[in-house]
Design a protein around this motif. Structure first.
Motif, mmCIF file in Angstrom:
data_model
loop_
_atom_site.group_PDB
_atom_site.id
_atom_site.type_symbol
_atom_site.label_atom_id
_atom_site.label_comp_id
_atom_site.label_asym_id
_atom_site.label_seq_id
_atom_site.Cartn_x
_atom_site.Cartn_y
_atom_site.Cartn_z
ATOM 1 N N ARG A 115 0.872 -1.142 -0.058
ATOM 2 C CA ARG A 115 0.071 0.041 -0.069
ATOM 3 C C ARG A 115 0.816 1.037 -0.037
ATOM 4 O O ARG A 115 2.056 1.158 0.486
ATOM 5 C CB ARG A 115 -0.879 0.048 1.167
ATOM 6 C CG ARG A 115 -0.337 0.150 2.595
ATOM 7 C CD ARG A 115 -1.263 -0.116 3.806
ATOM 8 N NE ARG A 115 -2.424 0.777 3.702
ATOM 9 C CZ ARG A 115 -3.603 0.679 4.185
ATOM 10 N NH1 ARG A 115 -4.009 -0.467 4.891
ATOM 11 N NH2 ARG A 115 -4.420 1.583 4.244
ATOM 12 N N ASN A 120 -0.100 4.964 1.429
ATOM 13 C CA ASN A 120 -0.953 5.695 2.036
ATOM 14 C C ASN A 120 -0.956 6.970 1.810
ATOM 15 O O ASN A 120 -1.956 7.603 1.514
ATOM 16 C CB ASN A 120 -0.759 5.450 3.580
ATOM 17 C CG ASN A 120 -1.161 4.331 4.310
ATOM 18 O OD1 ASN A 120 -1.908 3.548 3.763
ATOM 19 N ND2 ASN A 120 -0.493 3.926 5.333
ATOM 20 N N THR A 149 -3.865 4.126 -1.914
ATOM 21 C CA THR A 149 -3.924 2.984 -3.016
ATOM 22 C C THR A 149 -3.195 1.805 -2.395
ATOM 23 O O THR A 149 -2.175 1.910 -1.713
ATOM 24 C CB THR A 149 -3.201 3.425 -4.181
ATOM 25 O OG1 THR A 149 -3.720 4.587 -4.908
ATOM 26 C CG2 THR A 149 -3.303 2.160 -5.247
ATOM 27 N N VAL A 150 -3.880 0.878 -2.534
ATOM 28 C CA VAL A 150 -3.343 -0.511 -2.112
ATOM 29 C C VAL A 150 -3.165 -1.478 -3.566
ATOM 30 O O VAL A 150 -3.779 -1.444 -4.321
ATOM 31 C CB VAL A 150 -4.249 -1.260 -1.043
ATOM 32 C CG1 VAL A 150 -5.626 -1.598 -1.925
ATOM 33 C CG2 VAL A 150 -3.660 -2.659 -0.753
ATOM 34 N N CYS A 197 -11.332 -5.480 -4.083
ATOM 35 C CA CYS A 197 -10.599 -4.880 -3.196
ATOM 36 C C CYS A 197 -11.705 -4.530 -1.919
ATOM 37 O O CYS A 197 -12.793 -4.314 -2.229
ATOM 38 C CB CYS A 197 -10.093 -3.559 -3.683
ATOM 39 S SG CYS A 197 -9.218 -2.610 -2.398
#
Length: 125
Positions: free
Chosen positions: A72, A74, A78-79, A96
Motif C-alpha cells: 500500500r 498511504n 492506494t493498495v 478490493c
C-alpha cells in the motif's frame, strides 16, 4: 461516502504478471486495513491477501504465498496486488475491500465493510 475502485485487470498468459490497484476515498485511508478477494466463475468468493493500516503486517491465502504481494501507498490512498507466475486457475474477478479495523482481523472477512465492484483477471493457458 466511502468508495473503493479496482483497476489493472486484463488478459495475461500463464506465467505472466499483473499488478492490480485499488483506490479508496471517503475516509482516512491510512487508518484501516485493506484486503483483496477473488471470485472465479461458478465458485464462491475467496480470500487472497490482506494488509494492515501501516503495511507492517500482511497475510496471504496459502495458494497465493510466494506468487502474490500486497502493498500500500498511504500517500496515494492506494493498495496494490502484484501477481506473478499467474495460472489459469487465477482467472477471477478480483475485489478490493476496506476494513473497519486498523489491523487484520480473523475471520478475514470480519470488518471488511467497503467493497469495490471488481476487476476481471483472465489467465490464458
Amino acid at each position: 461516502q466511502v468508495q473503493v475502485v479496482e483497476s489493472g485487470g486484463g488478459l495475461v498468459q500463464a506465467g505472466g504478471s499483473l499488478r492490480l490497484s485499488c483506490a479508496a476515498s471517503g475516509r482516512t485511508f491510512s487508518s484501516y486495513a485493506m484486503g483483496w478477494f477473488r471470485q472465479a466463475p461458478g465458485k464462491e468468493r475467496e480470500f487472497v491477501a490482506a494488509i494492515s493500516w501501516s503495511g507492517g503486517s500482511t497475510y496471504y491465502a496459502d495458494s497465493m504465498k510466494g506468487r502474490f504481494t500486497i502493498s500500500r501507498d498511504n500517500a496515494k490512498n492506494t493498495v496494490y496486488l502484484q501477481m506473478n507466475s499467474l495460472k489459469p486457475e487465477d482467472t477471477a474477478v478480483y475485489y478490493c475491500a476496506g476494513s473497519r479495523y486498523a489491523l487484520i482481523k480473523f475471520p478475514i472477512t470480519d470488518g471488511m465493510d467497503y467493497w469495490g465492484k471488481g476487476t476481471l483477471v483472465t489467465v490464458s493457458s
